[in-house]
Design a protein around this motif. Structure first.
Motif, PDB file in Angstrom:
ATOM      1  N   THR A  19     -10.159  12.365 -29.973  1.00 23.98           N
ATOM      2  CA  THR A  19     -10.507  11.112 -29.307  1.00 23.98           C
ATOM      3  C   THR A  19      -9.290  10.196 -29.214  1.00 23.98           C
ATOM      4  O   THR A  19      -9.092   9.503 -28.210  1.00 23.98           O
ATOM      5  CB  THR A  19     -11.631  10.397 -30.074  1.00 23.98           C
ATOM      6  N   ASN A  20      -8.483  10.216 -30.258  1.00 25.05           N
ATOM      7  CA  ASN A  20      -7.287   9.359 -30.332  1.00 25.05           C
ATOM      8  C   ASN A  20      -6.027  10.212 -30.395  1.00 25.05           C
ATOM      9  O   ASN A  20      -6.095  11.401 -30.744  1.00 25.05           O
ATOM     10  CB  ASN A  20      -7.362   8.465 -31.571  1.00 25.05           C
ATOM     11  N   PRO A  21      -4.859   9.630 -30.068  1.00 27.00           N
ATOM     12  CA  PRO A  21      -3.598  10.376 -30.172  1.00 27.00           C
ATOM     13  C   PRO A  21      -3.377  10.942 -31.575  1.00 27.00           C
ATOM     14  O   PRO A  21      -3.771  10.330 -32.571  1.00 27.00           O
ATOM     15  CB  PRO A  21      -2.535   9.327 -29.821  1.00 27.00           C
ATOM     16  N   ALA A  53      -5.394  13.545 -25.669  1.00 27.76           N
ATOM     17  CA  ALA A  53      -5.137  12.144 -26.026  1.00 27.76           C
ATOM     18  C   ALA A  53      -3.657  11.858 -26.289  1.00 27.76           C
ATOM     19  O   ALA A  53      -3.251  10.692 -26.352  1.00 27.76           O
ATOM     20  CB  ALA A  53      -5.964  11.756 -27.252  1.00 27.76           C
ATOM     21  N   GLN A  56       1.051  10.073 -31.230  1.00 24.22           N
ATOM     22  CA  GLN A  56       1.519   8.784 -31.723  1.00 24.22           C
ATOM     23  C   GLN A  56       2.547   9.072 -32.812  1.00 24.22           C
ATOM     24  O   GLN A  56       2.217   9.637 -33.853  1.00 24.22           O
ATOM     25  CB  GLN A  56       0.356   7.951 -32.286  1.00 24.22           C
ATOM     26  N   SER A 151      -9.588  10.300 -41.664  1.00 23.67           N
ATOM     27  CA  SER A 151      -9.433  10.829 -40.305  1.00 23.67           C
ATOM     28  C   SER A 151      -8.066  11.469 -40.070  1.00 23.67           C
ATOM     29  O   SER A 151      -7.954  12.439 -39.332  1.00 23.67           O
ATOM     30  CB  SER A 151      -9.676   9.719 -39.275  1.00 23.67           C
ATOM     31  N   ASN A 152      -7.038  10.925 -40.691  1.00 24.92           N
ATOM     32  CA  ASN A 152      -5.693  11.473 -40.500  1.00 24.92           C
ATOM     33  C   ASN A 152      -5.317  12.421 -41.637  1.00 24.92           C
ATOM     34  O   ASN A 152      -4.230  12.348 -42.182  1.00 24.92           O
ATOM     35  CB  ASN A 152      -4.669  10.336 -40.402  1.00 24.92           C
TER      36      ASN A 152
END
Length: 268
Positions: A19-21, A53, A56, A151-152
């Protein structure tokens, strides 16, 4: 009829359609790190074009740019005196419209044995020039892997290392990556750290002089002009394959630029 299965590692599923980078910590912004960052810019753009995505990046380096860095590393004369990480990240953000971050410290524990701030990421790429730094990174990654789930959660460590004409890139998993059931492939869930698999060899190579070079000619006596860029391109191609194809038969390679010989390291 040969029915032997091909041995592969399947990419952690959370990296393929996020969903995210994807957060990536890059440690080292010198000869290899500066070239790796350029490759990551290209990779980020390509992933986004494919509906991913993207990436980052957080770049870690406490070194400042000197005259000796010009030519072999991706810096301009007007950047002398700036932190390497800041100069590279500012340039990347202006070029790509990203919001990547620079850290003007080393990726290491502080004097109180505390982990660095913003240490969490999914992928770690080390472009460091000392064995001590590699073992320090391995220690931090083991601590992060044993921490609470978030999450990471750390998943991969891609390490770049080289001498004057030779080098290697090695992909490791941080912990075990769940693999799908497969009738076609023999899957491998865990790829060892370079510090575990080649720890003794690394310690034997500790004699390498890592004092700063005062000129480009002196720097080239330690690392030839194109060894860093050739490693960066090939190593980032390995990372690209994880995203693009969701699997890999290889976890790295040994590279000799002097005789143009590269030996792949298969997943086993």
């Amino acid at each position: 009829m040969n029915t032997e299965k091909i041995t592969v590692h399947f990419t952690d599923n959370s990296l393929l359609n996020p969903t995210n980078p994807i957060l990536i910590n890059v440690m080292g912004a010198g000869g290899t790190g500066s070239k790796v960052l350029t490759a990551l810019m290209e990779m980020n753009h390509s992933l986004i074009e494919l509906g991913h995505a993207g990436l980052q990046i957080r770049l870690w380096d406490d070194d400042v740019i000197t005259q000796a860095n010009l030519g072999r590393q991706r810096f301009a004369e007007c950047e002398i005196g700036l932190y390497k990480s800041v100069a590279l990240i500012n340039r990347a953000n202006r070029f790509s419209g990203t919001n990547w971050k620079a850290e003007t410290v080393k990726f290491e524990k502080d004097r109180l044995d505390k982990l660095p701030e913003n240490a969490g990421a999914s992928i770690y790429i080390s472009c460091v020039d000392s064995v001590k730094a590699r073992f320090g990174i391995a220690d931090i990654l083991n601590i992060l892997n044993n921490g609470k789930a978030y999450s990471n959660r750390p998943r991969y460590w891609l390490d770049f290392g080289n001498s004057q004409h030779t080098g290697q890139v090695l992909l490791s998993t941080i912990g075990t990556i769940k693999q799908p059931n497969s009738e076609k492939y023999e899957t491998v869930a865990s790829l060892p750290f370079i510090t575990d698999e080649f720890g003794e060899l690394l310690k034997q190579s500790e004699e390498q002089d890592d004092t700063p070079s005062c000129s480009l000619s002196e720097a080239l006596e330690k690392q030839d002009l194109f060894i860093n860029s050739s490693l960066a391109q090939m190593g980032c191609s390995l990372l690209w394959g994880l995203f693009r194809y969701g699997m890999t038969e290889y976890r790295g390679f040994f590279h000799n630029l002097k005789d143009f010989n590269t030996h792949p390291i298969k997943v086993a």
